[in-house]
Motif scaffolding. Structure first.
Motif, PDB file in Angstrom:
ATOM      1  N   SER A 131      -1.812  26.491   5.351  1.00  0.00           N
ATOM      2  CA  SER A 131      -2.206  25.443   4.474  1.00  0.00           C
ATOM      3  C   SER A 131      -3.868  25.490   4.403  1.00  0.00           C
ATOM      4  CB  SER A 131      -2.232  24.157   5.121  1.00  0.00           C
ATOM      5  OG  SER A 131      -2.898  23.884   6.300  1.00  0.00           O
ATOM      6  N   VAL A 132      -4.377  24.973   3.176  1.00  0.00           N
ATOM      7  CA  VAL A 132      -5.687  25.298   2.821  1.00  0.00           C
ATOM      8  C   VAL A 132      -6.476  23.969   3.176  1.00  0.00           C
ATOM      9  CG1 VAL A 132      -7.318  25.234   0.841  1.00  0.00           C
ATOM     10  CG2 VAL A 132      -4.955  26.503   0.726  1.00  0.00           C
ATOM     11  N   ARG A 133      -7.629  23.977   3.665  1.00  0.00           N
ATOM     12  CA  ARG A 133      -8.438  22.807   4.125  1.00  0.00           C
ATOM     13  C   ARG A 133      -9.594  22.606   3.184  1.00  0.00           C
ATOM     14  NH1 ARG A 133      -9.822  22.222  10.221  1.00  0.00           N
ATOM     15  NH2 ARG A 133     -11.020  20.487   9.405  1.00  0.00           N
ATOM     16  N   ASN A 134      -9.613  21.165   2.638  1.00  0.00           N
ATOM     17  CA  ASN A 134     -10.407  20.740   1.947  1.00  0.00           C
ATOM     18  C   ASN A 134     -11.489  19.792   2.644  1.00  0.00           C
ATOM     19  OD1 ASN A 134     -11.986  19.650  -0.369  1.00  0.00           O
ATOM     20  ND2 ASN A 134     -10.619  19.317  -1.439  1.00  0.00           N
ATOM     21  N   ASP A 135     -12.641  20.323   3.475  1.00  0.00           N
ATOM     22  CA  ASP A 135     -13.500  19.441   4.302  1.00  0.00           C
ATOM     23  C   ASP A 135     -14.084  18.467   3.440  1.00  0.00           C
ATOM     24  OD1 ASP A 135     -12.494  20.953   6.709  1.00  0.00           O
ATOM     25  OD2 ASP A 135     -13.834  22.420   6.129  1.00  0.00           O
ATOM     26  N   ILE A 136     -14.437  18.605   2.233  1.00  0.00           N
ATOM     27  CA  ILE A 136     -15.031  17.585   1.571  1.00  0.00           C
ATOM     28  C   ILE A 136     -14.499  16.371   1.364  1.00  0.00           C
ATOM     29  CG2 ILE A 136     -16.338  17.066  -0.619  1.00  0.00           C
ATOM     30  CD1 ILE A 136     -17.035  20.010  -0.891  1.00  0.00           C
ATOM     31  N   GLU A 137     -13.024  16.561   0.859  1.00  0.00           N
ATOM     32  CA  GLU A 137     -12.212  15.220   0.367  1.00  0.00           C
ATOM     33  C   GLU A 137     -11.521  14.966   1.492  1.00  0.00           C
ATOM     34  OE1 GLU A 137     -10.106  15.803  -2.984  1.00  0.00           O
ATOM     35  OE2 GLU A 137     -11.886  16.573  -4.180  1.00  0.00           O
ATOM     36  N   ASP A 195       3.458  10.203   4.695  1.00  0.00           N
ATOM     37  CA  ASP A 195       2.689  10.874   3.504  1.00  0.00           C
ATOM     38  C   ASP A 195       1.563  11.439   3.911  1.00  0.00           C
ATOM     39  OD1 ASP A 195       1.749  10.515   0.669  1.00  0.00           O
ATOM     40  OD2 ASP A 195       0.491   9.124   1.143  1.00  0.00           O
ATOM     41  N   ILE A 196       1.024  10.741   5.019  1.00  0.00           N
ATOM     42  CA  ILE A 196      -0.245  11.308   5.758  1.00  0.00           C
ATOM     43  C   ILE A 196       0.008  12.507   6.270  1.00  0.00           C
ATOM     44  CG2 ILE A 196      -1.870  10.865   7.488  1.00  0.00           C
ATOM     45  CD1 ILE A 196      -1.608   7.941   6.778  1.00  0.00           C
ATOM     46  N   ARG A 197       1.208  12.673   6.971  1.00  0.00           N
ATOM     47  CA  ARG A 197       1.459  13.916   7.653  1.00  0.00           C
ATOM     48  C   ARG A 197       1.781  15.033   6.429  1.00  0.00           C
ATOM     49  NH1 ARG A 197       4.489  10.633  11.105  1.00  0.00           N
ATOM     50  NH2 ARG A 197       6.403  11.109   9.785  1.00  0.00           N
ATOM     51  N   ASP A 198       2.323  14.912   5.392  1.00  0.00           N
ATOM     52  CA  ASP A 198       2.382  15.536   4.178  1.00  0.00           C
ATOM     53  C   ASP A 198       1.124  15.988   3.577  1.00  0.00           C
ATOM     54  OD1 ASP A 198       5.202  15.507   4.656  1.00  0.00           O
ATOM     55  OD2 ASP A 198       5.653  14.182   3.208  1.00  0.00           O
ATOM     56  N   ARG A 225      -8.701  11.129   3.769  1.00  0.00           N
ATOM     57  CA  ARG A 225      -9.770  10.353   4.268  1.00  0.00           C
ATOM     58  C   ARG A 225      -9.433   8.856   3.739  1.00  0.00           C
ATOM     59  NH1 ARG A 225     -15.077  12.761   4.326  1.00  0.00           N
ATOM     60  NH2 ARG A 225     -15.387  12.200   6.602  1.00  0.00           N
ATOM     61  N   TYR A 226      -9.832   7.725   4.279  1.00  0.00           N
ATOM     62  CA  TYR A 226      -9.799   6.335   3.962  1.00  0.00           C
ATOM     63  C   TYR A 226      -8.267   5.842   4.109  1.00  0.00           C
ATOM     64  CZ  TYR A 226     -14.254   7.869   2.270  1.00  0.00           C
ATOM     65  OH  TYR A 226     -15.492   8.293   2.097  1.00  0.00           O
ATOM     66  N   LEU A 227      -7.415   6.816   4.472  1.00  0.00           N
ATOM     67  CA  LEU A 227      -5.777   6.394   4.733  1.00  0.00           C
ATOM     68  C   LEU A 227      -5.859   6.148   6.177  1.00  0.00           C
ATOM     69  CD1 LEU A 227      -4.032   8.810   2.197  1.00  0.00           C
ATOM     70  CD2 LEU A 227      -4.740   6.295   1.823  1.00  0.00           C
ATOM     71  N   VAL A 228      -6.610   6.659   6.981  1.00  0.00           N
ATOM     72  CA  VAL A 228      -6.493   6.184   8.343  1.00  0.00           C
ATOM     73  C   VAL A 228      -8.069   6.128   8.857  1.00  0.00           C
ATOM     74  CG1 VAL A 228      -4.587   8.094   8.734  1.00  0.00           C
ATOM     75  CG2 VAL A 228      -6.990   8.601   9.202  1.00  0.00           C
ATOM     76  N   ILE A 281       0.969  -1.156   0.241  1.00  0.00           N
ATOM     77  CA  ILE A 281      -0.127  -0.139   0.246  1.00  0.00           C
ATOM     78  C   ILE A 281       0.995   1.230  -0.020  1.00  0.00           C
ATOM     79  CG2 ILE A 281      -1.877   1.303   1.225  1.00  0.00           C
ATOM     80  CD1 ILE A 281      -2.695  -1.275   2.430  1.00  0.00           C
ATOM     81  N   ALA A 282       0.781   2.006  -0.927  1.00  0.00           N
ATOM     82  CA  ALA A 282       1.738   2.988  -1.223  1.00  0.00           C
ATOM     83  C   ALA A 282       1.243   4.144  -0.120  1.00  0.00           C
ATOM     84  CB  ALA A 282       1.849   3.543  -2.322  1.00  0.00           C
ATOM     85  N   VAL A 283       1.197   4.244   1.211  1.00  0.00           N
ATOM     86  CA  VAL A 283       0.971   5.072   1.914  1.00  0.00           C
ATOM     87  C   VAL A 283       2.120   4.796   3.357  1.00  0.00           C
ATOM     88  CG1 VAL A 283      -0.795   4.049   3.199  1.00  0.00           C
ATOM     89  CG2 VAL A 283      -0.768   6.362   3.123  1.00  0.00           C
ATOM     90  N   SER A 284       2.507   6.122   3.851  1.00  0.00           N
ATOM     91  CA  SER A 284       3.101   5.963   4.991  1.00  0.00           C
ATOM     92  C   SER A 284       2.664   7.090   5.983  1.00  0.00           C
ATOM     93  CB  SER A 284       4.650   6.220   4.684  1.00  0.00           C
ATOM     94  OG  SER A 284       4.809   7.581   4.130  1.00  0.00           O
TER      95      SER A 284
END
Length: 167
Positions: free
Chosen positions: A160-166, A126-129, A138-141, A120-123
């Motif tokens: 940083s810009v928040r994208n609450d939908i995604e 990566d999540i913090r970035d 979302r769905y990565l944690v 799974i290409a996630v670390s």
């Protein structure tokens, strides 16, 4: 067993120990398959794996211990405190996502069990970035962990810009 004070990172940690403990508890949820152990956070001073291994050996006499680590950590093992002693008391269960590249210099006596896991290409980096850059994660944690990250504004840069939908 979340680390309290990481001896190789010192104060360079992205998240306070108590918050990491909260996230691990949230990730485990009500599962009976896992036990969250706070001993390294509760123990004063640096969190040395050997201390935890010896405590667990004493609590579970005769049990075979496995220390689960990612393959990426193998190159760092020589820097661990008393790693040869850890190897005498526990087998390293190494999770690898691809063919395991074993470093030439491993601690003597290290018993290693390779466990292939689905790539799974996630670390965590990566999540913090993703959070820092306002990208979806979302769905990565687990959802409960995402709520802690958002609720505590973890990993976010002030601009940083928040994208609450995604997210």
């Amino acid at each position: 067993v979340p680390t309290g004070i990481h001896p190789l990172k010192g104060s360079r940690v992205a998240t306070p120990a108590a918050t990491r403990l909260q996230m691990v508890r949230a990730a485990v949820g009500g599962s009976t398959r896992f036990v969250v152990d706070a001993r390294e956070i509760e123990r004063p001073g640096p969190s040395y794996t050997i201390d935890t291994v010896l405590e667990l050996k004493g609590e579970h006499r005769g049990a075979e211990l496995f220390l689960i680590v990612g393959a990426d950590i193998l190159g760092e093992l020589q820097r661990w405190h008393r790693v040869e002693e850890i190897a005498r008391h526990a087998c390293f269960a190494v999770m690898s996502r691809a063919e395991l590249a074993v470093p030439s210099a491993l601690p003597s006596g290290l018993e290693m069990l390779e466990v292939a896991v689905t790539a799974i290409a996630v670390s965590s980096s990566d999540i913090r970035d993703r959070v820092r850059m306002g990208r979806p994660y979302r769905y990565l944690v687990p959802e409960a962990v995402r709520e802690i990250i958002d609720g505590n504004s973890l990993y976010r840069n002030p601009g940083s810009v928040r994208n609450d939908i995604e997210k």
